[in-house]
Design an enzyme around this catalytic site. Sequence first.
Site, PDB file in Angstrom:
ATOM      1  N   ASN A 182      58.395  -8.597  -6.420  1.00 16.35           N
ATOM      2  CA  ASN A 182      57.999  -8.588  -5.023  1.00 16.35           C
ATOM      3  C   ASN A 182      58.848  -7.575  -4.259  1.00 16.35           C
ATOM      4  O   ASN A 182      60.017  -7.356  -4.569  1.00 16.35           O
ATOM      5  CB  ASN A 182      58.060  -9.992  -4.395  1.00 16.35           C
TER       6      ASN A 182
ATOM      7  N   GLU B 230      59.563  -6.642  -0.301  1.00 19.79           N
ATOM      8  CA  GLU B 230      59.372  -7.021   1.090  1.00 19.79           C
ATOM      9  C   GLU B 230      59.452  -5.812   2.013  1.00 19.79           C
ATOM     10  O   GLU B 230      59.947  -4.744   1.633  1.00 19.79           O
ATOM     11  CB  GLU B 230      60.426  -8.064   1.502  1.00 19.79           C
TER      12      GLU B 230
ATOM     13  N   CYS C 239      53.405  -8.864  -3.336  1.00 20.88           N
ATOM     14  CA  CYS C 239      53.846  -9.903  -4.264  1.00 20.88           C
ATOM     15  C   CYS C 239      54.049  -9.323  -5.656  1.00 20.88           C
ATOM     16  O   CYS C 239      53.444  -8.311  -6.030  1.00 20.88           O
ATOM     17  CB  CYS C 239      52.809 -11.015  -4.341  1.00 20.88           C
TER      18      CYS C 239
ATOM     19  N   GLU D 168      53.035 -10.450  -8.517  1.00 22.73           N
ATOM     20  CA  GLU D 168      51.832 -10.501  -9.348  1.00 22.73           C
ATOM     21  C   GLU D 168      50.946  -9.282  -9.110  1.00 22.73           C
ATOM     22  O   GLU D 168      50.479  -8.643 -10.056  1.00 22.73           O
ATOM     23  CB  GLU D 168      51.034 -11.786  -9.061  1.00 22.73           C
TER      24      GLU D 168
ATOM     25  N   CYS E 298      50.107 -16.994  -5.006  1.00 22.87           N
ATOM     26  CA  CYS E 298      49.434 -17.230  -3.729  1.00 22.87           C
ATOM     27  C   CYS E 298      47.936 -16.944  -3.861  1.00 22.87           C
ATOM     28  O   CYS E 298      47.478 -16.413  -4.873  1.00 22.87           O
ATOM     29  CB  CYS E 298      50.060 -16.366  -2.631  1.00 22.87           C
TER      30      CYS E 298
ATOM     31  N   CYS F 197      47.013 -13.224  -4.517  1.00 24.13           N
ATOM     32  CA  CYS F 197      47.289 -12.844  -5.908  1.00 24.13           C
ATOM     33  C   CYS F 197      46.262 -13.452  -6.857  1.00 24.13           C
ATOM     34  O   CYS F 197      45.813 -12.790  -7.800  1.00 24.13           O
ATOM     35  CB  CYS F 197      48.698 -13.249  -6.300  1.00 24.13           C
TER      36      CYS F 197
END
Length: 136
Positions: A46, A48, A57, A59, A92, A95
């Site tokens: 990930n 940010e 993310c 994934e 999430c 993803c």
Amino acid sequence: MLSDDDRTRLLEAATLAAARAYVPYSHFRVGAAVLTEQGTVHAGCNVENASYGLTICAERNALFQMVATAPRPIAVRAILIYTPTPAPTAPCGACRQVIHEFGPRCAVLCVCDGPDQIATTLDQLLPAAFGPRSLD
């Protein structure tokens, strides 16, 4: 089903990716590794951003790495998500949708530093998903 060797390769790649995560705001590291039908592993972490909506993310990062480098056709057999936490974390919704694009029935393994894990398939996490077949 994943072999022990494939699981080990995915876990090593995801753990290394998590260590490289850029998480100055949440401090929540995530690493993901994707196994293609051809047997290659692609990892991502990930990343940010101060503008939170621009965060990516792990994934999706792993999947996008796969798209950028894998030979065609692309098909995901499994994805492993690692978090250095006491409990595992599932992908999430965004993803899940992107995973569906490349592996609608792939294995999804979520592991952590604790003893628990999530072992499921994408179609169980995202039933009745919208995807390429929806556009036919």
